[in-house]
Scaffold this active site. Structure first.
Site, PDB file in Angstrom:
ATOM      1  CG  LEU A  63      54.632 -77.417 -23.959  1.00 54.22           C
ATOM      2  CD1 LEU A  63      55.842 -78.279 -24.209  1.00 54.22           C
ATOM      3  CD2 LEU A  63      54.123 -77.621 -22.525  1.00 54.22           C
ATOM      4  CG  HIS A  64      54.249 -76.042 -30.250  1.00 59.74           C
ATOM      5  ND1 HIS A  64      55.350 -75.289 -29.879  1.00 59.74           N
ATOM      6  CD2 HIS A  64      54.594 -76.668 -31.393  1.00 59.74           C
ATOM      7  CE1 HIS A  64      56.300 -75.452 -30.779  1.00 59.74           C
ATOM      8  NE2 HIS A  64      55.881 -76.290 -31.712  1.00 59.74           N
ATOM      9  CD  GLN A  65      50.863 -83.664 -27.549  1.00 59.16           C
ATOM     10  OE1 GLN A  65      52.048 -83.985 -27.510  1.00 59.16           O
ATOM     11  NE2 GLN A  65      49.959 -84.239 -26.808  1.00 59.16           N
TER      12      GLN A  65
END
Ligand SMILES: [Zn+2]
Length: 185
Positions: free
Chosen positions: A144-146
């Site tokens: 996950l990465h924003q």
């Protein structure tokens, strides 16, 4: 259709010499995307760049801030100068797998990243978001990465289309130093 002056010298062939059935659509050819499409299955956690980065020095991992459950780093492949990523330390793929603590810290770090980028780069706006799954455009879908991408009124140009090139006026090391230096303690 006649060829552009000099096209013959450059080994180019006029489009009218190829077969095809025209329609009302224009095409934007993006063959460089095949590298992602053909890359195959997701790397294992051992090969995950977002699991590996926290084990490196900040300068080597392009890390600008380390939180309790999540950290902030520069994207090695920025869309714009100052393109940041907020990642949980845990190797989870989906936003709904994140704990309430991870969700809260990812949100807080995103807010701080906006303030820091505004102060160091005077950007006019942001694109913020997560691509969930390879099919949705995630380059590293397993972790996950924003994305936080600063935008300026004048940042769009034709380089990405005609030259497969993004114009980036600042080197990653300089950007990392500026953002890390402006990050509140
Ligand atoms: Zn990972």
């Amino acid at each position: 259709m006649s060829q552009e002056p000099g096209a013959e010298d450059a080994g180019l062939t006029a489009a009218s010499e190829f077969a095809g059935v025209p329609d009302e659509f224009q095409r934007l050819w993006t063959p460089h995307r095949m590298a992602y499409i053909q890359a195959g299955p997701e790397p294992l956690a051992d090969d995950c760049p977002f699991c590996a980065a926290p084990g490196k020095r900040d300068e080597d991992g392009l890390i600008v801030h380390r939180g309790t459950h999540a950290y902030v780093l520069l994207n090695l492949f920025p869309y714009n100068s100052g393109h940041l990523l907020v990642c949980p330390y845990r190797h989870i793929a989906s936003y709904d797998d994140a704990t309430v603590h991870e969700v809260a810290e990812i949100g807080a770090l995103t807010q701080t990243a906006m303030r820091v980028l505004r102060s160091v780069s005077r950007c006019d706006g942001f694109n913020i978001g997560m691509n969930q799954g390879a099919v949705a455009g995630a380059g590293v879908a397993a972790h996950l990465h924003q994305h936080i991408v600063p935008r300026w009124a004048t940042d769009a140009n034709f380089f990405p289309i005609i030259a497969k090139t993004k114009a980036l006026p600042q080197l990653l090391g300089e950007v990392r130093e500026a953002v890390a230096g402006a990050w509140p303690a």
